[in-house]
Design a protein around this motif. Sequence first.
Motif, short mmCIF file in Angstrom:
data_model
loop_
_atom_site.label_atom_id
_atom_site.label_comp_id
_atom_site.label_asym_id
_atom_site.label_seq_id
_atom_site.Cartn_x
_atom_site.Cartn_y
_atom_site.Cartn_z
N ARG A 255 6.45 12.66 -1.82
CA ARG A 255 5.77 11.49 -1.89
C ARG A 255 4.42 11.72 -1.65
O ARG A 255 4.00 12.58 -0.92
N PRO A 256 3.59 10.48 -2.26
CA PRO A 256 4.02 9.70 -3.06
C PRO A 256 4.91 10.17 -4.41
O PRO A 256 4.09 10.77 -4.96
N LYS A 257 5.56 9.24 -4.96
CA LYS A 257 6.18 9.77 -6.21
C LYS A 257 5.32 9.28 -7.37
O LYS A 257 5.09 9.59 -8.33
N GLY A 258 4.57 7.89 -7.28
CA GLY A 258 3.77 7.33 -8.23
C GLY A 258 4.69 7.22 -9.69
O GLY A 258 4.03 7.29 -10.57
N TRP A 259 5.63 6.56 -9.40
CA TRP A 259 6.57 6.20 -10.62
C TRP A 259 6.10 5.23 -11.42
O TRP A 259 6.17 5.17 -12.83
N ARG A 260 5.35 4.17 -10.83
CA ARG A 260 4.74 3.20 -11.65
C ARG A 260 3.52 3.63 -12.60
O ARG A 260 3.50 3.46 -14.03
N GLN A 261 2.75 4.51 -12.12
CA GLN A 261 1.82 5.21 -12.85
C GLN A 261 2.52 6.01 -13.90
O GLN A 261 1.91 6.09 -15.04
N LYS A 262 3.33 6.81 -13.47
CA LYS A 262 4.12 7.62 -14.29
C LYS A 262 4.69 6.66 -15.59
O LYS A 262 4.68 6.96 -16.79
N PHE A 263 5.27 5.44 -15.21
CA PHE A 263 5.54 4.46 -16.30
C PHE A 263 4.53 3.88 -17.33
O PHE A 263 4.88 4.17 -18.38
N TYR A 264 3.57 3.97 -16.93
CA TYR A 264 2.34 3.66 -17.71
C TYR A 264 1.97 4.84 -18.65
O TYR A 264 1.97 4.69 -19.90
N GLN A 265 2.26 5.86 -17.91
CA GLN A 265 1.70 7.21 -18.69
C GLN A 265 2.80 7.51 -19.86
O GLN A 265 2.55 7.69 -21.11
N VAL A 266 4.13 7.30 -19.52
CA VAL A 266 5.14 7.34 -20.53
C VAL A 266 5.09 6.62 -21.65
O VAL A 266 5.01 6.77 -22.95
N LEU A 267 4.70 5.23 -21.32
CA LEU A 267 4.71 4.27 -22.11
C LEU A 267 3.58 4.37 -23.26
O LEU A 267 3.77 4.47 -24.58
N GLN A 268 2.40 4.70 -22.53
CA GLN A 268 1.29 5.14 -23.48
C GLN A 268 1.48 6.30 -24.38
O GLN A 268 1.23 6.59 -25.58
N ASP A 269 2.14 7.46 -23.62
CA ASP A 269 2.35 8.61 -24.59
C ASP A 269 3.49 8.35 -25.67
O ASP A 269 3.42 8.89 -26.62
N THR A 270 4.34 7.38 -25.29
CA THR A 270 5.32 7.06 -26.32
C THR A 270 4.72 6.34 -27.68
O THR A 270 4.99 6.62 -28.77
N ILE A 271 3.70 5.15 -27.33
CA ILE A 271 3.04 4.53 -28.15
C ILE A 271 2.04 5.50 -28.97
O ILE A 271 2.10 5.58 -30.43
#
Length: 753
Positions: A255-271
């Motif tokens: 903790r903290p997992k920071g999955w929301r930030q990871k969500f943004y990062q994955v989305l940006q990396d995908t784009i």
Amino acid sequence: MGMSAEDERAASPRDEEWPEAEKAEKLARGAALKWASGVFYRPEKLEGLGHYRRRETQRNSSIQSRLKSTVQSYLEGVSAGLEQLRSAAQEVQSVCQDLGAARWALLDSADHFQGLQQMRELMEEHVQLASVVQVLPQIFSVHEVFSHILQLLHGQHLLEAHVELMMVEQLRDDILSQLHLRGLSSAQATVLSYFSGLQDLNESLAKQLWDIVGSSLRLVREDPVLFVTAVRIIEREEKIDDTLLLEATFLPPGRPKGWRQKFYQVLQDTITGARFHAPRMDAEGPGLAKHLAVLQKDIVSELRVVKDLMVQCVPAHYNILSVCTATYHQALTSHLQEILREDLDKQGLFLLLEWALHVYHSPEMMGHPDLLPEVDVSALDPLMSSELVDQTERRYVMKVKASVFEWMQRTLEVEFKEWFKEEEPETDHQGFFHSALPAIVMQMLNENIQVASLITDSLQQKIYNMALEELEAFLGRLRESLVQCGKEHQQDRAVPKYYISHLLAVLNNNLALSNSVSSLHPDTACREVPASLQAALDRMQKKATQLLMEELLLDLQPLCLQLPSRKWLSGSQLVGSMCEVIDKYAKDFSRVRKPLFTLLLAESELLVANQYLRALLQRKMVCKSREERGQLCHRLLQDATQLRELFCGLGLERSQQSLEAVFALRELICLKDPALLSLEVLGFITKYPDVSDEHVSTLLDIRGDVSKEVRHVVLEMMAQHPQVLPEGYRPIFSTILVPVPEVPFCLRKGKCA
């Protein structure tokens, strides 16, 4: 009415103690005196004195009774308060005695309390064991739960799997927290080892979540439930992170997992990875144009999906549309910079500039009606910085410059070959010689300038400046080719066959270029031709004119060599033959436009006058008698008149002719009185300031009757009146070199013969 001395002494201590009372008494006495003086200011008013005294006595009695009543009530209250204070003091003393007794009783019982400590420790241990006993079933079933969670994950039942995963994590975290509070850090390793499967399950769940996020643009169109599930799990974890960070007492591992930030990062990396990490594309124009068109289409399509579908699947605070817009924008910025590192051709550079500065913000892309007004890139940094735009524009200018140079060189080579063809140059509808060179050059330059105007004004200005520089350089190369053609013609006058016609075409072409240059300027209000380019045009015109005059001179020279001679003096058709040659060339000159025709006539007339005077001065003929002098004057008059009428007939005004110098020279020769020569010569040199002493001396020799004294006077007068060439004067005599007379050899202290 006044106070006695005893009263004053008796009152003084009180007055010192109560100064306010003294002040009040004085005010009261003053008010009473003022009232009495107002009431009893007349004798008859004293009759009512007894009435007033009784009334005031009654009022004083009433006031005194009220004062006594008030003071009595205050005194009674004070007595009651004092009685309560005495009662409270007695009670406080009683409490102090009781506290002292209790203190002694506690001191006597201290030994008994030490026995209770062991009971307290046993009770705490009992509570802990009771807690452990309660969670033992859960602890023993952890591995079974792990297996169940894994099955749920394999079946993509993510919400159920996450609920059980949170329960196991909560169990582990509670145990670790208790161990942390009791300082049993050594036991934490055992707990972590027992719950080690949690890490793998978390990673497995996270992997599925990020796979879902990576496919979000497809899922929100096909199966939004899976994407929404992933977002809900991420939000659960984010809330747990926030809670633990706020408590700040014990932070469990991971903790903290920071999955929301990871969500943004994955989305940006995908784009970024899907659109902008493609293999190296073709750097040439067509390949790049196709690549940019695909980017344009895909970005608009995906942003429409985000705006219409994905926004509804995530919480509002995600600002998912703004995040995706900024991601596309930043990815495009980096991608364009990568493309610009390639060696792009001019078409590729133009496409990039046009796409970044115009297409990107147009209704076909980020300004698409389906994206507005939610998608707004105006608040973001430019897709290409001003420095990068300027750098790219300069690269584009260099590419265009190389292309223009290549095209101009080909045009020049074709033009050079045209000069040597066995046919005359083309003529326009007015019969003037010309070639396609001006049209090709100006069309090429104008098209490049107009194309640049589609990008920015600065690029258009850069291309315009480059076009003028290249045109100036082209004129220099054209002039060199013309010189080379002239050299070959000197070796063999039959090559090129239509040498004069092509020279006339070159003059017309040069005039066409000169008239067209101003139309290239981007600003229609500014049509000024740069000085350096105008100088290049003038040099080109001067060189072509010079070659034509050299050709005319070659045809006139055989005739000029016969001047002067006895045969010419006695009356020959020599000047008539010269007029025929001039007339023949004038017919050729008629194939150029009027300003050029006038220029060629003026240059031809100057050439004829110069050659005529050169023949007279360089091959001087000395008149032996007055009759010969008269015969010479008559011949000069006839020749000059015939030539002047010829040029006037061709359209050259007398004010533009240089043959007037022949008439002026004739006047010097025809002067009957040699003594007046100094005045006549003064007028002559004033009109023709480039005349030298040698020229005048030669003219005096031609007369044949000038004495040494007169010659000395004339030359002395010229020395006293030096001449300065006025601005715009066309030299006539300065190009004529006369033979230097031989100086007689003189012995020292002897007289010269």
